[in-house]
Motif scaffolding. Structure first.
Motif, PDB file in Angstrom:
ATOM      1  N   GLY A 147       0.837  -1.320   0.116  1.00 23.88           N
ATOM      2  CA  GLY A 147       0.057   0.070  -0.246  1.00 23.88           C
ATOM      3  C   GLY A 147       0.847   1.286   0.194  1.00 23.88           C
ATOM      4  O   GLY A 147       2.109   1.167   0.017  1.00 23.88           O
ATOM      5  N   ALA A 148       0.283   2.256  -0.098  1.00 23.93           N
ATOM      6  CA  ALA A 148       1.097   3.607  -0.554  1.00 23.93           C
ATOM      7  C   ALA A 148       1.657   4.115   0.880  1.00 23.93           C
ATOM      8  O   ALA A 148       2.743   4.782   0.811  1.00 23.93           O
ATOM      9  N   GLN A 195      -1.637  14.474  -3.144  1.00 31.19           N
ATOM     10  CA  GLN A 195      -2.986  14.669  -3.395  1.00 31.19           C
ATOM     11  C   GLN A 195      -4.087  13.914  -2.692  1.00 31.19           C
ATOM     12  O   GLN A 195      -5.265  14.701  -2.502  1.00 31.19           O
ATOM     13  N   LEU A 196      -3.686  12.653  -2.193  1.00 31.35           N
ATOM     14  CA  LEU A 196      -4.864  12.087  -1.526  1.00 31.35           C
ATOM     15  C   LEU A 196      -4.825  12.243  -0.275  1.00 31.35           C
ATOM     16  O   LEU A 196      -5.499  11.687   0.454  1.00 31.35           O
ATOM     17  N   GLY A 241     -13.236   9.256   0.202  1.00 32.57           N
ATOM     18  CA  GLY A 241     -13.504   8.490   1.656  1.00 32.57           C
ATOM     19  C   GLY A 241     -14.162   7.118   0.962  1.00 32.57           C
ATOM     20  O   GLY A 241     -13.586   6.599   0.275  1.00 32.57           O
ATOM     21  N   SER A 242     -15.337   6.754   1.705  1.00 30.20           N
ATOM     22  CA  SER A 242     -15.697   5.371   1.275  1.00 30.20           C
ATOM     23  C   SER A 242     -16.875   5.621   0.677  1.00 30.20           C
ATOM     24  O   SER A 242     -17.899   6.564   0.837  1.00 30.20           O
ATOM     25  N   ASN A 249     -13.451   1.807  -0.980  1.00 27.44           N
ATOM     26  CA  ASN A 249     -12.450   2.747  -0.401  1.00 27.44           C
ATOM     27  C   ASN A 249     -12.092   3.613  -1.702  1.00 27.44           C
ATOM     28  O   ASN A 249     -11.122   3.141  -2.761  1.00 27.44           O
ATOM     29  N   ILE A 250     -12.036   4.903  -1.829  1.00 26.00           N
ATOM     30  CA  ILE A 250     -11.998   5.790  -3.081  1.00 26.00           C
ATOM     31  C   ILE A 250     -10.591   6.034  -3.283  1.00 26.00           C
ATOM     32  O   ILE A 250      -9.898   5.631  -4.258  1.00 26.00           O
ATOM     33  N   LYS A 251      -9.868   6.099  -2.141  1.00 21.77           N
ATOM     34  CA  LYS A 251      -8.230   6.209  -2.199  1.00 21.77           C
ATOM     35  C   LYS A 251      -7.689   5.227  -2.970  1.00 21.77           C
ATOM     36  O   LYS A 251      -6.829   5.098  -3.550  1.00 21.77           O
TER      37      LYS A 251
END
Lengths: 515, 378
Positions: free
Chosen positions: A17-18, A96-97, A190-191, A367-369
Motif C-alpha cells: 500500500g502507499a 494529493q490523496l 472517502g468511502s 475505498n475511493i483512495k
C-alpha cells in the motif's frame, strides 16, 4: 486477477500500500511544497520551466488527468518530487490523496467573502436563491482554479456529476449548497458506502428525486419510485447491472418514510394537506432541512431486493440494508470502475483497466483512495495521453489555470459556462452532464470567444498578464510548450508566428482542447 | 481539407433550396404523460386510477367521443379542427427499461444503433448543397438523433459570432483545425462554415411574421429561430428542439400546468409565423415514454410505457386521433408490467410517413435498420 509478472501495479501493491512507500520516497514533498507560491496569481508569476517533449510526457499527462489543468510552475514542481517520472507520479498521488495536509491559503482567502453558502441549514431559506447560486457556482470555479488540492477538486467534480442534482429544482435552490459541503466534499476521497448514504439522506437529493414524498401510509398508496430507480440505475449498479422493475419497486418500499422538512409556502398548502410537507408551528426555524424517518409512512413488510430478503419490521434500518446490498453488488464495482476509467483514462475505457479498478473497489469495500491508486498505476492510464477532449468547464478552468488568471469567477466565466450548457449544478436530469468531450464539440465557437476575451482583458472579473506569463515561460516557444504540454509542431509554430496575441490562438487551438 | 475550410461559403440561395422540406423534431424530455395532454375523458377506469389528477371532462376540448385535448393546449385545438394536426396515442418503442436515459437513447438512435435516426435520414438524402446549417439543434448540444449528420447547436443568432478584433484569427483557426483531423478537426471546420452562413442570415432576415405570438420562454424563442432559419432559405433540412421537465413524479398538476401552455403557445405561434410555408415544414412532437396509469402517493405518476405523439404541418392528414384503446378502458388487465399503457404504435411508424412525404424514395430500412417496417396514416 493475479499478475503474471511484476508490473508497476503489482509492485505498488507488493509495496504494502502507499503508506510505507510515501514515507520512503516522498521525503522532499513537504519541504518543496512549503517553498511554493500559495496560488497562481498573475502578480506573483515567477519564471518556470515548461515541458520540452515532442509528445506529452508522463508528468504532463499525470497533471492533465489528475488536476484541472497545468498551472505555471506546477510541471516543474511535480517533476522535481522524485528521480523518475513514475516515482514523481506516486509522490504526487500521495500528496494529493491527503488534501487536508495541503496548505491552501489562497483558495481559502478567495472564498472568504462568500457568506450565503456558509449559512447553517436552518437559516438557508433566508438567503436569496440567486445569491446562493452565484456563490455556489463561484466557489466551484475558484476551487478548481486556485485550490492546490487538485485531485480532490477533480473528484468533487466527478461525484457531483455522478450524484447529479439540478440546483434550480424547487428547494434544491437552497439545499444543493448543503449537498456540496456536507455530502460530496466530505466523502469525495472517502468511502463510497458513506458517500452513498450521505447522498440518500441529503435534503437536496430528497427534493430532487422526490424521496421526501415516497410514503406508504395505507395499502392503496403506491410508492414514488423516482429515487429508487436512479439509485440503482445511476448511483450504483448501472442500467445494465442486472436489476428489474420489481427490484426498483422493492427498493422504493425500503425507502418509504424518509423525508425532509421543507419551507412553509403559501401555495404549498395543497402539499401540506396531502401530508407531503411536514408543517408544524415551529418548523419555519430550526426544523428546516431536518431529515427524518416517519415510521407511520414506512412500508414495514418484508422486501426482496436483488435476491436478498429484507425481513419485515426493519423500520428505518431498511435503508442501511438496501444500501449494503447495492453498494457491495459486483455490478456497482464495475459501474463505478467504468466511470472512473472513463474519466481518467479514455472515453471508451479498456476492459483490462476496468477489471483491475473494479477489483480494487470491491476488495477495499469501496475505498475511493485505494481505488484511485489502483487506477493510476495501471499501464492503460500511463498510455492514454492527450486522447480526451475537454468539456467546457474543464476548458475554462484549465485556461484560467494555465494563464495564471486572477478570477472571482463572476460575470464572464459564468456567462460562458451557461452559454455552453455546462454551468455547475445546473444540469436538469439525473444522469448528469455527458462525460465525454465529444458530446461538447459544438461549443468550440464559444471557447474561441472565451479565449479571445480573456486574453484581451475583456472578460469581466478575470484578469491575466499575458506578457508576464510569456516572459516567465521563457518566451513564445516556452509559452506554447506550457499551454500544449509539448513542443509545438511546425504548423502551430507557423500560425503562432503570424499573430500578435499568441495566448488567444493557443487557447483556441485544437491542442488546448485535449488533455 | 484546408482549402475546403477557408474557401468562401456559398450563401446564395437557389429556388430549389428555398422550397425544400424541413423536419422539426420537438422532444418533450422527461416522459410526458399522454393521459394528461390528451385525456381519455370517456374512460372511467382512468378516472378511478387517478382520483386526484385525472383531467376532468370539463377541462378538455373535445377531439372525439373518447378523447379530449387538455385546455392548457387550447391554442392547438384550431389546428386539429382545420386538419393540420394529427395525434397518436399509445406510442412508444420496444425499449422497456422505463429508464429515461435508455429510452431516450433508443428513441434518438432509432433502435440499438450507433448513429441517430435523423442523421441517417439526412445522410441518405443528402444533396451537394448540404452545408453546416443543414441540421441544427436548438440549445447547447447537438441532439443524438442527428448523429452522423453535419449539425451545429445554437441558441441565438446574435451569440453565434467570433470577436472581430483579429480578422486573421478565422484563417488561423481554419488552418489549425484543418490539420487536427478526427472529431475535433471536423467540428472546427463545421463551426467556421456555420459562422459564415449565420452571418448571412443575420443580415437577411427579421423576426416573426403574420403576427405570430411567441412567448418569452426558451421554447418559443427556439421555434422562432427555426422559423427564421427556414425563411432565410439557407438549406435547413432538419431542426431539433427540446421542451424538458415532464418527469412528473411529484405534484403533476403543478408541473404540467406550467409546461403545456408553453408547448401550445410556441407551436401555435410557429404555425402562424410560417404561414403557407408550413406545407413544407413537418413537425413531430414526441417523448421518451408515457407514464404509469395510476397516480402515486405524491399525486404524480411514475415512468410508464405508451405515450402520445403529435404531427403538425407538412400535409399530414390531420384532424384525427389514432388510438387502439381497450374496450374495457384502462383496467388493470389491459395494462402491462407495473400498470402501464402497452405500446400499440411504434414511434418510428409515426415518423415513417413523415419522412416519406419529405423524400418519397427514402429507404426506411437504412433509417431504422433493425426495426420492423410499418407506417400509420398520419
Amino acid at each position: 486477477m493475479k499478475p503474471s509478472r511484476l508490473t508497476r501495479r503489482s509492485f505498488f501493491r507488493l509495496a504494502g500500500g502507499a503508506g510505507a512507500l510515501t514515507l520512503a520516497s516522498c521525503g522532499r514533498l513537504k519541504e518543496l511544497a512549503s517553498l511554493l507560491p500559495i496560488g497562481p496569481r498573475p502578480d506573483e508569476l515567477v519564471p518556470f520551466i515548461p515541458p520540452a517533449g515532442t509528445g506529452i510526457d508522463f508528468i504532463t499527462h499525470a497533471l492533465n488527468r489528475l488536476s484541472w489543468g497545468v498551472a505555471p510552475g506546477e510541471y516543474q514542481r511535480v517533476a522535481a518530487l522524485a528521480a523518475t517520472p513514475e516515482d514523481a507520479l506516486r509522490c504526487y498521488v500521495e500528496e494529493q490523496l491527503s488534501p487536508e495536509k495541503i496548505e491552501d491559503r489562497y483558495a481559502h482567502a478567495a472564498l472568504a467573502p462568500m457568506e450565503a453558502i456558509r449559512q447553517p441549514v436552518a437559516e438557508l431559506y433566508e438567503c436569496k436563491p440567486a445569491q446562493l447560486n452565484d456563490e455556489l457556482t463561484r466557489q466551484a470555479v475558484i476551487r478548481a482554479v486556485h485550490s492546490r488540492r487538485q485531485l480532490f477538486e477533480v473528484m468533487v467534480g466527478f461525484w457531483t456529476d455522478h450524484f447529479n442534482i439540478d440546483s434550480s429544482k424547487t428547494d434544491c435552490r437552497w439545499f444543493k449548497t448543503v449537498d456540496d459541503r456536507s455530502v460530496i466534499r466530505p466523502h469525495a476521497l472517502g468511502s463510497f458506502r458513506d458517500l452513498l448514504k450521505a447522498s440518500a439522506l441529503s435534503p437536496a437529493m430528497l427534493f430532487y428525486l422526490d424521496g421526501r414524498a415516497n410514503k406508504k401510509r395505507k395499502a392503496s398508496e403506491k410508492p414514488n419510485e423516482n429515487y429508487a430507480r436512479e439509485l440503482l440505475e445511476l448511483h450504483t449498479l448501472g442500467v445494465h447491472g442486472g436489476y428489474s422493475q420489481q427490484d426498483v419497486m422493492e427498493a422504493a418500499r425500503c425507502l418509504t418514510g424518509w423525508t425532509v422538512t421543507g419551507r412553509e409556502v403559501k401555495n404549498g398548502l395543497k402539499d401540506v394537506a396531502m401530508g407531503l410537507v411536514a408543517l408544524t408551528g415551529n418548523d419555519t426555524g430550526g426544523g428546516i432541512g431536518r431529515v427524518k424517518f416517519e415510521v407511520e409512512a414506512h412500508d414495514d413488510g418484508a422486501k426482496t431486493v436483488l435476491g436478498t430478503t429484507i425481513p419485515s419490521g426493519g423500520g428505518k434500518a431498511d435503508l442501511d440494508q438496501l444500501l449494503d446490498i447495492v453498494a457491495t453488488h459486483p455490478s456497482t464495482a464495475e459501474f463505478i470502475a467504468t466511470k472512473l476509467c472513463r474519466h481518467f483514462i479514455a472515453d471508451n475505457p479498456p476492459p483490462s483497466a476496468v477489471n483491475a479498478v473494479a477489483a480494487a473497489f470491491h476488495h477495499s469495500r469501496g475505498n475511493i483512495k485505494h481505488t484511485l491508486r489502483s487506477l493510476f498505476s495501471t499501464e492503460e492510464f500511463a498510455g492514454a495521453r492527450g486522447t480526451k477532449i475537454k468539456r467546457p468547464f474543464h476548458f475554462i478552468v484549465s485556461a484560467l489555470r494555465a494563464t495564471g488568471a486572477n478570477t472571482s469567477s463572476g460575470g464572464g466565466v459564468q456567462r460562458s459556462l451557461r452559454v455552453m450548457g455546462h454551468a455547475p449544478f445546473q444540469y436538469p436530469t439525473p444522469e448528469g452532464p455527458a462525460p465525454d468531450g465529444a458530446s461538447w464539440l459544438s461549443t468550440l465557437l464559444h471557447r474561441w470567444d472565451f479565449a479571445a476575451h480573456l486574453t484581451a482583458g475583456q472578460l469581466p472579473c478575470s484578469k491575466i498578464n499575458a506578457s508576464r506569463l510569456t516572459e516567465c515561460a521563457g518566451g513564445r516557444d516556452g509559452l506554447l510548450r506550457h499551454l500544449f504540454g509539448r513542443q509545438p509542431d511546425s504548423d502551430e509554430l507557423a500560425e503562432a508566428a503570424a499573430v500578435s496575441d499568441v495566448t488567444s490562438l493557443a487557447l483556441a487551438s485544437p491542442a488546448f482542447q485535449v488533455f | 481539407m484546408i482549402h475546403h475550410l477557408t474557401s468562401p461559403v456559398n450563401t446564395v440561395v437557389s429556388a430549389e433550396q428555398d422550397a425544400a422540406p424541413v423536419l422539426v423534431n420537438v422532444f418533450l424530455r422527461g416522459g410526458a404523460d399522454g393521459l394528461h395532454l390528451v385525456p381519455p375523458v370517456g374512460d372511467d377506469a382512468c378516472y378511478r386510477a387517478r382520483p386526484s389528477i385525472a383531467v376532468k371532462k370539463s377541462d378538455a376540448l373535445r377531439l372525439d367521443d373518447m378523447f379530449g385535448l387538455h385546455r392548457d393546449l387550447a391554442p392547438l385545438h384550431p389546428l386539429y379542427q382545420s386538419g393540420e394536426l394529427a395525434i397518436v396515442h399509445q406510442c412508444g418503442t420496444a425499449e422497456e427499461s422505463r429508464s429515461h436515459f435508455e429510452a431516450e437513447d433508443y428513441l434518438h438512435h432509432g433502435g440499438f444503433q450507433g448513429g441517430g435516426w435523423l442523421g441517417r435520414f439526412l445522410h441518405q438524402t443528402r444533396t451537394p448543397a448540404d452545408g453546416p446549417l443543414t441540421a441544427v439543434s436548438i440549445g447547447s448540444a447537438v441532439s443524438d438523433s442527428l448523429r452522423g449528420a453535419a449539425a451545429v447547436s445554437l441558441r441565438s443568432l446574435e451569440e453565434f459570432t467570433l470577436p472581430d478584433k483579429d480578422p486573421a484569427l478565422r484563417g488561423q483557426l481554419a488552418a489549425l483545425y484543418g490539420k487536427a483531423g478526427g472529431a475535433l478537426g471536423l467540428a472546427g471546420g463545421q463551426t467556421l462554415q456555420a459562422l459564415d452562413r449565420i452571418e448571412a442570415v443575420r443580415k437577411s432576415t427579421t423576426g416573426a411574421k403574420n403576427g405570430a405570438d411567441y412567448g418569452a420562454d426558451d421554447f418559443s424563442s427556439g421555434l422562432s429561430l427555426i422559423a427564421r432559419l427556414i425563411r432565410a432559405g439557407i438549406g435547413l433540412r432538419a431542426a431539433t428542439i427540446e421542451l424538458g421537465g415532464w418527469d412528473s413524479h411529484f405534484t403533476q398538476l403543478t408541473l404540467t400546468g406550467g409546461l403545456m401552455p408553453r408547448l401550445a403557445r410556441g407551436l401555435a405561434a410557429f404555425h402562424r409565423d410560417l404561414g403557407a410555408d408550413l406545407r413544407r415544414v413537418h413537425v413531430v412532437v414526441m417523448s421518451e415514454f408515457g407514464r404509469r396509469v395510476a397516480e402515486n402517493v405524491s399525486i404524480g405518476t411514475d415512468h410508464g410505457r405508451g405515450g402520445v405523439m403529435f404531427v403538425m404541418g407538412g400535409g399530414t392528414p390531420g384532424g384525427k386521433i389514432i388510438a387502439d384503446w381497450p374496450r374495457s378502458g384502462l383496467i388493470a388487465s389491459a395494462l402491462e408490467g407495473p400498470g402501464d399503457i402497452p405500446v400499440r404504435h411504434a414511434t418510428h411508424h409515426v415518423l415513417t410517413p413523415v419522412l416519406k412525404r419529405i423524400r418519397r424514395d427514402v429507404d426506411m430500412s437504412k433509417v431504422f435498420p433493425d426495426l420492423p417496417k410499418g407506417e400509420l396514416a398520419v
